[in-house]
Motif scaffolding. Structure first.
Motif, short mmCIF file in Angstrom:
data_model
loop_
_atom_site.label_atom_id
_atom_site.label_comp_id
_atom_site.label_asym_id
_atom_site.label_seq_id
_atom_site.Cartn_x
_atom_site.Cartn_y
_atom_site.Cartn_z
N UNK A 192 58.75 77.00 -7.95
CA UNK A 192 58.62 76.03 -9.03
C UNK A 192 59.96 75.34 -9.20
N UNK A 193 59.90 74.06 -9.53
CA UNK A 193 61.13 73.30 -9.72
C UNK A 193 61.99 73.97 -10.80
N UNK A 194 63.27 74.13 -10.48
CA UNK A 194 64.20 74.71 -11.45
C UNK A 194 64.36 76.21 -11.35
N UNK A 195 63.53 76.88 -10.55
CA UNK A 195 63.70 78.32 -10.41
C UNK A 195 65.02 78.64 -9.72
N UNK A 196 65.78 79.54 -10.30
CA UNK A 196 66.99 80.06 -9.68
C UNK A 196 66.71 81.47 -9.14
N UNK A 197 67.68 82.05 -8.50
CA UNK A 197 67.50 83.37 -7.89
C UNK A 197 67.12 84.42 -8.91
N UNK A 198 67.55 84.25 -10.16
CA UNK A 198 67.30 85.28 -11.17
C UNK A 198 65.82 85.43 -11.52
N UNK A 218 52.60 84.72 5.08
CA UNK A 218 53.98 84.27 4.91
C UNK A 218 54.13 83.74 3.48
N UNK A 219 55.08 84.28 2.73
CA UNK A 219 55.35 83.82 1.37
C UNK A 219 56.67 83.06 1.36
N UNK A 220 56.64 81.83 0.90
CA UNK A 220 57.85 81.03 0.78
C UNK A 220 58.25 81.00 -0.69
N UNK A 221 59.42 81.55 -0.97
CA UNK A 221 59.92 81.66 -2.34
C UNK A 221 61.04 80.65 -2.52
N UNK A 222 60.99 79.88 -3.61
CA UNK A 222 62.04 78.89 -3.78
C UNK A 222 61.87 78.05 -5.03
N UNK A 223 62.38 76.82 -4.94
CA UNK A 223 62.37 75.92 -6.08
C UNK A 223 61.79 74.58 -5.65
N UNK A 224 62.37 73.48 -6.13
CA UNK A 224 61.83 72.16 -5.83
C UNK A 224 61.91 71.82 -4.35
#
Length: 248
Positions: free
Chosen positions: A49-55, A10-16
């Motif tokens: 990583x903190x600050x990652x947006x969808x782009x 399972x990979x969780x993709x996201x930000x903070x």
């Protein structure tokens, strides 16, 4: 864990939000809780990583060395922030920071002067005239911005299809503004429903009890607190098990 027979990755993709920002014990963050709940035949990997947006999230998912069986897109409304480039929208343009380097360092590195500066002095600044959260909601309702954001989300959908992975969208509202988040979440829910993507919507009723202090980190930080982390893990657990049962 290395790849092996019978292992579901399972990979969780996201930000903070996915990283557990503000949580004292990272074992209390929802990715860690989820891995414990799923058991030894699952490996939960964090691509965040903190600050990652969808782009940038799509790129980092594609670069990850292990191919997941399930992708969880942890989406908070500020993931559209990369499209807020107009001077009046960009939050980085709204604050006049002190030019004196010593004063700037002091404000940047100590909580009390930082809090006083941003929450008291800046209220008198003519630059700070908009509400960032309102801008985030409105960006999802702006057809031009939403079209560009939806295209990026669709690329993630296509990536999971091309790699034979299930996609789950974990949608976060502003935890202290669940009702105000609803217009943006409605558009996100409709998009993912159209794509046949499983959604775990963390707004009401999951986060309906907005007065519970355990839902946020603290009164100065509205990132998900321990209770929100547990609720997210529980919701994802149910969604993942349901998908696995459907597949079998």
């Amino acid at each position: 864990q290395p790849d092996r027979e019978g292992l579901t990755r399972v990979a969780i993709v996201g930000d903070s939000f996915a990283m557990g920002h503000g949580i004292n014990d990272l074992d209390a963050s929802f990715p860690q809780i989820l891995e414990r709940e799923l058991g030894e035949n699952y490996d939960v990997n964090l691509i965040a990583r903190s600050g990652w947006d969808t782009d940038v999230q799509m790129y980092n998912l594609d670069q990850y060395p292990y191919r997941p069986d399930v992708v969880v897109l942890s989406y908070y409304l500020n993931d559209i922030d990369h499209l807020l480039t107009a001077p009046e929208e960009d939050p980085n343009n709204r604050f006049d920071f002190p030019e004196n380097p010593t004063l700037s360092w002091f404000i940047l590195n100590y909580f009390t002067p930082n809090y006083v500066y941003y929450n008291l002095l800046q209220f008198t600044s003519p630059v700070r005239t908009r509400n960032f959260f309102d801008d985030l909601v409105n960006a999802h309702l702006d057809d031009e911005k939403w079209s560009r954001q939806a295209q990026l989300l669709y690329e993630i959908v296509l990536w999971t299809r091309d790699h034979d992975a299930e996609l789950i969208a974990l949608l976060w509202p502003n935890i202290i503004g669940v009702d105000a988040s609803r217009p943006a979440l409605d558009r996100l829910n409709a998009f993912f429903a159209e794509q046949g993507v499983t959604v775990v919507d963390m707004s009401a009723p999951i986060l309906a009890n907005a007065g519970n202090p355990a839902l946020i980190v603290n009164s100065f930080d509205t990132h998900p607190g321990p209770l929100s982390q547990q609720l997210a893990a529980d919701g994802l657990y149910q969604a993942i098990i349901a998908l696995q049962q459907e597949a079998s």
